[in-house]
Write a protein that holds these residues in place. Structure first.
Motif, short mmCIF file in Angstrom:
data_model
loop_
_atom_site.label_atom_id
_atom_site.label_comp_id
_atom_site.label_asym_id
_atom_site.label_seq_id
_atom_site.Cartn_x
_atom_site.Cartn_y
_atom_site.Cartn_z
N VAL A 43 0.84 -1.19 0.00
CA VAL A 43 0.00 0.00 0.00
C VAL A 43 0.88 1.24 0.00
O VAL A 43 1.88 1.31 0.71
CB VAL A 43 -1.00 0.02 1.18
N PRO A 45 0.21 5.71 -0.80
CA PRO A 45 -0.91 6.65 -0.87
C PRO A 45 -1.61 6.66 -2.24
O PRO A 45 -2.82 6.86 -2.31
CB PRO A 45 -0.26 8.01 -0.60
N PHE A 74 -3.80 12.35 -0.28
CA PHE A 74 -4.28 10.98 -0.15
C PHE A 74 -4.31 10.60 1.34
O PHE A 74 -3.38 10.91 2.07
CB PHE A 74 -3.34 10.00 -0.87
N THR A 75 -5.35 9.91 1.76
CA THR A 75 -5.45 9.42 3.13
C THR A 75 -5.58 7.90 3.08
O THR A 75 -6.55 7.37 2.52
CB THR A 75 -6.68 10.02 3.85
N VAL A 76 -4.61 7.21 3.65
CA VAL A 76 -4.60 5.75 3.66
C VAL A 76 -5.32 5.27 4.92
O VAL A 76 -5.00 5.70 6.03
CB VAL A 76 -3.15 5.21 3.63
N HIS A 77 -6.30 4.37 4.75
CA HIS A 77 -7.12 3.89 5.87
C HIS A 77 -6.74 2.50 6.36
O HIS A 77 -7.21 2.08 7.42
CB HIS A 77 -8.60 3.89 5.48
N ILE A 91 -8.34 3.96 0.53
CA ILE A 91 -7.68 5.26 0.38
C ILE A 91 -8.73 6.28 -0.01
O ILE A 91 -9.58 6.01 -0.87
CB ILE A 91 -6.57 5.21 -0.69
N TRP A 93 -9.13 10.22 -1.56
CA TRP A 93 -8.34 11.17 -2.35
C TRP A 93 -9.29 12.11 -3.08
O TRP A 93 -10.50 11.97 -2.98
CB TRP A 93 -7.43 10.42 -3.32
#
Length: 139
Positions: A43, A45, A74-77, A91, A93
């Motif tokens: 993984v 972003p 980008f926010t990675v969850h 993610i 975005w």
């Protein structure tokens, strides 16, 4: 859209595998979801790979040349090693911001290392898809 129409030679030539590309809606396309049940094996972003229980990997790449953004926007969850279910948000975005920055927001979804003729059931070019639609079947 057809993978051959993606404006990136690695994806359009099928070097990493066949698949389809999604043109995300600027509003509804803000969450990238797991296309299959499996384990996240990589993984970033801007991209992720999920391996299904059969060991087959699916790559989802958010936009073209978005690696150059160094994760900005980008926010990675979820993290590498997490088990996820199809439809889980991985993610978030902003496709419109990516395009405003001069990059394509097109998202290749690739059956990694599959033969070119291994996929069936892909939607026709221009077909609207949702997060619950099957993008292809890997036979």
């Amino acid at each position: 859209m057809a993978m051959a129409d993606v404006d990136d030679p690695v994806f359009s030539a099928g070097y990493v595998g066949p698949g389809v590309a999604i043109v995300p809606d600027p509003e509804a396309g803000r969450d990238a979801v797991a296309p299959i049940d499996g384990t996240i094996v990589k993984v970033h972003p801007h991209a992720f790979v999920i391996a299904g229980t059969d060991g087959r990997g699916v790559l989802v790449h958010l936009g073209i040349n978005t690696v150059q953004l160094d994760g900005d926007g980008f926010t990675v969850h979820h993290q590498q090693g997490d088990t996820v279910q199809r439809g889980d948000v991985l993610i978030s975005w902003d496709p419109a911001a990516v395009e405003a920055g001069g990059r394509s927001a097109v998202c290749p979804v690739v059956a990694l290392d599959a033969p070119a003729d291994a996929l069936t059931g892909a939607p026709a070019d221009g077909t609207d898809v949702t997060v619950t639609d099957t993008l292809f079947v890997w036979g």
